[in-house]
Design a protein around this motif. Structure first.
Motif, mmCIF file in Angstrom:
data_model
loop_
_atom_site.group_PDB
_atom_site.id
_atom_site.type_symbol
_atom_site.label_atom_id
_atom_site.label_comp_id
_atom_site.label_asym_id
_atom_site.label_seq_id
_atom_site.Cartn_x
_atom_site.Cartn_y
_atom_site.Cartn_z
ATOM 1 N N ASP A 7 0.848 -1.196 0.000
ATOM 2 C CA ASP A 7 0.000 0.000 0.000
ATOM 3 C C ASP A 7 0.881 1.242 0.000
ATOM 4 O O ASP A 7 1.298 1.720 1.048
ATOM 5 N N MET A 8 1.159 1.780 -1.191
ATOM 6 C CA MET A 8 2.055 2.931 -1.312
ATOM 7 C C MET A 8 1.504 4.181 -0.629
ATOM 8 O O MET A 8 2.269 5.082 -0.298
ATOM 9 N N GLY A 28 14.360 -5.692 4.939
ATOM 10 C CA GLY A 28 15.483 -4.860 4.526
ATOM 11 C C GLY A 28 15.484 -4.517 3.051
ATOM 12 O O GLY A 28 16.444 -3.934 2.554
ATOM 13 N N HIS A 29 14.427 -4.857 2.323
ATOM 14 C CA HIS A 29 14.337 -4.503 0.915
ATOM 15 C C HIS A 29 13.934 -3.039 0.789
ATOM 16 O O HIS A 29 13.122 -2.544 1.561
ATOM 17 N N PHE A 30 14.502 -2.381 -0.195
ATOM 18 C CA PHE A 30 14.222 -0.965 -0.433
ATOM 19 C C PHE A 30 13.235 -0.857 -1.575
ATOM 20 O O PHE A 30 13.437 -1.430 -2.653
ATOM 21 N N TRP A 31 12.159 -0.116 -1.378
ATOM 22 C CA TRP A 31 11.122 0.092 -2.381
ATOM 23 C C TRP A 31 11.135 1.570 -2.772
ATOM 24 O O TRP A 31 11.210 2.447 -1.923
ATOM 25 N N LEU A 32 11.036 1.836 -4.067
ATOM 26 C CA LEU A 32 11.068 3.208 -4.565
ATOM 27 C C LEU A 32 9.955 3.404 -5.583
ATOM 28 O O LEU A 32 9.830 2.636 -6.552
ATOM 29 N N GLU A 33 9.187 4.437 -5.353
ATOM 30 C CA GLU A 33 8.082 4.790 -6.250
ATOM 31 C C GLU A 33 8.610 5.139 -7.645
ATOM 32 O O GLU A 33 9.656 5.779 -7.785
ATOM 33 N N GLN A 34 7.895 4.751 -8.678
ATOM 34 C CA GLN A 34 8.239 5.110 -10.047
ATOM 35 C C GLN A 34 8.059 6.613 -10.238
ATOM 36 O O GLN A 34 7.045 7.178 -9.850
ATOM 37 N N HIS A 50 -1.876 4.264 -11.472
ATOM 38 C CA HIS A 50 -1.477 2.969 -10.920
ATOM 39 C C HIS A 50 -0.315 3.160 -9.941
ATOM 40 O O HIS A 50 0.529 4.035 -10.129
ATOM 41 N N ASP A 51 -0.257 2.338 -8.913
ATOM 42 C CA ASP A 51 0.887 2.321 -8.017
ATOM 43 C C ASP A 51 1.984 1.492 -8.664
ATOM 44 O O ASP A 51 1.820 0.295 -8.892
ATOM 45 N N VAL A 52 3.115 2.128 -8.961
ATOM 46 C CA VAL A 52 4.252 1.443 -9.568
ATOM 47 C C VAL A 52 5.472 1.732 -8.706
ATOM 48 O O VAL A 52 5.786 2.895 -8.433
ATOM 49 N N ALA A 53 6.126 0.667 -8.268
ATOM 50 C CA ALA A 53 7.318 0.825 -7.436
ATOM 51 C C ALA A 53 8.337 -0.239 -7.819
ATOM 52 O O ALA A 53 7.995 -1.270 -8.403
ATOM 53 N N TRP A 54 9.572 0.039 -7.465
ATOM 54 C CA TRP A 54 10.681 -0.868 -7.745
ATOM 55 C C TRP A 54 11.216 -1.386 -6.427
ATOM 56 O O TRP A 54 11.420 -0.630 -5.482
ATOM 57 N N GLU A 55 11.453 -2.699 -6.394
ATOM 58 C CA GLU A 55 11.990 -3.325 -5.187
ATOM 59 C C GLU A 55 13.466 -3.640 -5.415
ATOM 60 O O GLU A 55 13.847 -4.207 -6.442
ATOM 61 N N PHE A 56 14.299 -3.270 -4.448
ATOM 62 C CA PHE A 56 15.729 -3.545 -4.515
ATOM 63 C C PHE A 56 16.093 -4.412 -3.318
ATOM 64 O O PHE A 56 15.726 -4.096 -2.183
ATOM 65 N N SER A 57 16.825 -5.487 -3.578
ATOM 66 C CA SER A 57 17.167 -6.416 -2.503
ATOM 67 C C SER A 57 18.075 -5.768 -1.476
ATOM 68 O O SER A 57 18.781 -4.797 -1.756
ATOM 69 N N LYS A 58 18.074 -6.332 -0.286
ATOM 70 C CA LYS A 58 18.926 -5.843 0.797
ATOM 71 C C LYS A 58 20.392 -5.892 0.364
ATOM 72 O O LYS A 58 21.161 -4.981 0.633
ATOM 73 N N TRP A 59 20.806 -6.965 -0.315
ATOM 74 C CA TRP A 59 22.191 -7.095 -0.775
ATOM 75 C C TRP A 59 22.536 -5.971 -1.743
ATOM 76 O O TRP A 59 23.571 -5.333 -1.609
ATOM 77 N N LEU A 60 21.667 -5.701 -2.720
ATOM 78 C CA LEU A 60 21.930 -4.665 -3.715
ATOM 79 C C LEU A 60 22.003 -3.292 -3.063
ATOM 80 O O LEU A 60 22.916 -2.513 -3.333
ATOM 81 N N VAL A 61 21.075 -3.014 -2.177
ATOM 82 C CA VAL A 61 21.079 -1.714 -1.498
ATOM 83 C C VAL A 61 22.350 -1.557 -0.679
ATOM 84 O O VAL A 61 23.001 -0.520 -0.707
ATOM 85 N N GLY A 62 22.761 -2.604 0.029
ATOM 86 C CA GLY A 62 23.987 -2.547 0.817
ATOM 87 C C GLY A 62 25.212 -2.331 -0.044
ATOM 88 O O GLY A 62 26.108 -1.559 0.291
ATOM 89 N N THR A 63 25.253 -2.992 -1.200
ATOM 90 C CA THR A 63 26.382 -2.847 -2.112
ATOM 91 C C THR A 63 26.437 -1.437 -2.673
ATOM 92 O O THR A 63 27.502 -0.807 -2.693
#
Length: 127
Positions: A7-8, A28-34, A50-63
């Motif tokens: 629910d954005m 720990g996943h990072f979500w970012l609105e389009q 429409h609600d559009v968001a991108w999910e980035f894994s905890k590993w990717l965000v940490g890197t």
């Protein structure tokens, strides 16, 4: 109301110049609105309500965080030169004494690019 990726409208953190909504979920996943101002099919969906968001894994965000916030300060050049008065007179007998030295840097941290390599040129003369 608890923030949830599903629910954005519950997302309260705004980031960047575009002030996009974002969320870090319980895993720990990072979500970012389009960004709806972009010229992509995903942005068009966002513009159309429409609600559009991108999910980035905890590993990717940490890197990425490590790369962006790397501490790249460190030594770049260092030397000690000891001369006697007689040596200085000899070295400057025909004008200024000039020397160049290669100073390869220490191993750089991730995110800092390749190791530094500075060539330092120094000179002295009798004034």
């Amino acid at each position: 109301m608890a923030q949830t990726p599903k629910d954005m409208s519950t997302w309260t953190e705004l980031i960047g110049r575009a002030q996009l909504r974002s969320l870090v979920d319980d895993e720990g996943h990072f979500w970012l609105e389009q960004n709806a101002t972009k010229k992509t099919k995903w942005a068009k969906l966002a513009r159309d309500g429409h609600d559009v968001a991108w999910e980035f894994s905890k590993w990717l965000v940490g890197t990425i965080w490590t790369e962006v916030n790397a501490d790249c300060d460190g030594p770049v050049a260092n030397a000690v030169h000891i001369y006697t008065g007689a040596q200085l007179r000899t070295l400057t007998m025909n004008g200024a004494f000039v020397s160049s030295e290669d100073n390869p840097g220490v191993d750089s941290q991730s995110g800092c690019g390749s190791n530094s390599d500075y060539v330092v040129q120094w000179r002295f003369s009798i004034g």
